[in-house]
Design a protein around this motif. Structure first.
Motif, PDB file in Angstrom:
ATOM      1  N   THR A  99     -14.066   1.378   7.558  1.00  0.00           N
ATOM      2  CA  THR A  99     -13.644   0.153   8.241  1.00  0.00           C
ATOM      3  C   THR A  99     -12.521   0.422   9.237  1.00  0.00           C
ATOM      4  N   PRO A 100     -12.477  -0.339  10.334  1.00  0.00           N
ATOM      5  CA  PRO A 100     -11.324  -0.209  11.233  1.00  0.00           C
ATOM      6  C   PRO A 100     -10.091  -0.937  10.694  1.00  0.00           C
ATOM      7  N   MET A 101     -10.302  -1.856   9.728  1.00  0.00           N
ATOM      8  CA  MET A 101      -9.186  -2.684   9.243  1.00  0.00           C
ATOM      9  C   MET A 101      -8.534  -1.993   8.042  1.00  0.00           C
ATOM     10  N   THR A 102      -7.853  -0.893   8.334  1.00  0.00           N
ATOM     11  CA  THR A 102      -7.225  -0.110   7.274  1.00  0.00           C
ATOM     12  C   THR A 102      -6.067   0.687   7.831  1.00  0.00           C
ATOM     13  N   PHE A 103      -5.331   1.277   6.923  1.00  0.00           N
ATOM     14  CA  PHE A 103      -4.294   2.222   7.318  1.00  0.00           C
ATOM     15  C   PHE A 103      -4.972   3.527   7.738  1.00  0.00           C
ATOM     16  N   ALA A 104      -4.373   4.207   8.693  1.00  0.00           N
ATOM     17  CA  ALA A 104      -4.990   5.396   9.294  1.00  0.00           C
ATOM     18  C   ALA A 104      -5.378   6.459   8.267  1.00  0.00           C
ATOM     19  N   ALA A 105      -4.685   6.506   7.138  1.00  0.00           N
ATOM     20  CA  ALA A 105      -4.963   7.547   6.136  1.00  0.00           C
ATOM     21  C   ALA A 105      -6.422   7.552   5.700  1.00  0.00           C
TER      22      ALA A 105
END
Ligand SMILES: *Cc1c(COP(=O)(O)O)cnc(C)c1O
Length: 409
Positions: A99-105
């Motif tokens: 998902t794009p809706m997350t923290f980069a990790a």
């Protein structure tokens, strides 16, 4: 429960006509009690600082608390996600859907193993990965799905598990927000697939830095070995009474183990966890009661078959009702000494991913629009009732001050 307000008295002063807090309300202060402090001191006095008996106990207690088949304590959730991809054999040439809706990790680890992240849009209510979009993006190269339980609301696990089974791919859960969440009455992390939890300082349960990987005992044995250099035996079993000095390196592993000092904090955070979660829910109810009826706000929703872990309270603004945008709204809150955050700057807007994959906002219309309207309000059990009242008052005051006026006919 109210340790925070004792440390920072939330007395208010009236300046001009606006009520101002004396202290800046930090967005997310952890709730640490004397028990955690005493246990850290005991761990340090015990002479065993690194991975040892307290870490093993923490793993065992975590398993019991969340019905996990097995658990591996690590120095971060990111480490858990990286190990999960390694254990699932994900590497160059493979695709991982997330998902794009997350923290980069969640996405960086896909790059770390040399695989290609494939981002798909989210569902409009929960902002969790959309199973239908996942299905459309599965190719012969797809090896895994990394599903993030955004803000503590579980993803549609049944649908994602069915897809994973049908296409013979791995489902990995980024459960950084989801400690304590349930799906159809079953705890997140209790499945045989790998799930990674975070104990970062702002998370629902903290060890300062830390993480836990859950899943089948088989997969976790492999992860355990990789988490400590790829050694065939751990330091604790080698040096404690009856242990052996010999070890073998069977794979070039990593240095991802949790220390007993971290586990000392975790043991008591886990005991405190039900009370901390109850306080989070109380605060959420207060926020909902204040904001739900107002057309300027979209409050977070929880689907009926889940228990939300409420890591975040993400309020979305409706620009049609307000004369200021999200960024200005945050500035107004900051002026009123209320700390907020935004979760998250979606992956497609970060320069590395934007440039490498030529990602455009139009590919993720729901995540992109949600990002532009969202504010994470303070949500931690360390908030006092006065803190919560201050957040509500400041938010409603700004809303009233920047009402969009109807155009004269
Ligand atoms: C915090 C977070 C992580 C990383 O957790 P660490 O323990 O800091 O490595 C991963 N994914 C999400 C969604 C997070 O919010």
């Amino acid at each position: 429960m109210d340790g925070g307000s004792r440390a920072h008295p939330a007395s208010n002063v009236c300046t001009e006509d606006r009520l101002l807090r004396e202290e800046f309300l930090t967005f997310s202060r952890p709730l640490i009690g004397q028990e955690e402090i005493d246990e850290v001191v005991s761990a340090m006095q015990s002479g065993w600082l690194t991975t040892g008996p307290r870490t093993r106990q923490f793993e065992q207690n975590f398993c019991e608390a969340f019905s996990a088949p097995a658990a591996l304590a690590l120095n971060s959730c990111t480490a858990g996600l990286h190990l999960a991809l390694k254990v699932c054999g994900v590497g160059p040439g493979d695709e991982v859907i997330t998902t794009p809706m997350t923290f980069a990790a969640s996405v960086n680890v896909i790059e770390h193993v040399g695989a290609t992240p494939v981002l798909v849009d989210v569902e409009p209510d929960t902002l969790n990965i959309d199973p239908a979009a996942v299905e459309r993006s599965i190719t012969p190269r797809t090896r895994a799905i990394i599903a993030v339980h955004y803000a503590g609301h579980p993803v549609e696990l049944d649908q994602l598990r069915a897809l994973a089974e049908e296409h013979q791919i791995h489902l990995i859960e980024d459960a950084a927000h989801a400690t304590g969440a349930t799906y159809n009455g079953i705890a997140v992390g209790s499945g045989s697939n790998l799930a990674a939890f975070s104990f970062y300082a702002t998370k629902n349960l903290t060890t300062g830095e830390g993480g836990m990987l859950t899943g089948s005992a088989d997969m976790l044995d492999q992860a355990r070995q990789l988490s400590l250099h790829g050694m065939s035996r751990e330091a604790w079993s080698r040096y404690s009474a009856g242990g052996k000095w010999a070890y073998d390196i069977s794979a070039p592993g990593f240095k991802y183990n949790m220390t007993d000092i971290q586990a000392a904090i975790g043991l008591h955070q886990l005991q405190r966890f039900p009370a901390m979660q109850a306080r989070r829910r109380q605060i959420v109810e207060k926020y909902n009661a204040a904001f739900a009826g107002d057309p300027a706000f979209q409050v977070p929703t929880t689907r009926p078959h889940v228990d939300n872990a409420w890591h975040l309270y993400v309020l979305r603004l409706r620009e049609s009702e307000l004369s200021i945008d999200r960024n200005q709204f945050i500035e107004e809150l900051t002026e009123r000494r209320i700390g907020t955050s935004v979760h998250f700057i979606p992956i497609h807007l970060h320069s590395f991913y934007h440039n490498r994959y030529g990602l455009r906002p139009e590919q993720f219309p729901i995540a992109d629009a949600a990002f532009r309207s969202m504010i994470s309000l303070p949500l931690t059990p360390a908030l006092s009732d006065q803190d919560v009242a201050d957040v509500i008052e400041a938010t409603l005051e700004i809303r009233a001050a920047y009402r969009r006026r109807l155009r004269a006919a």
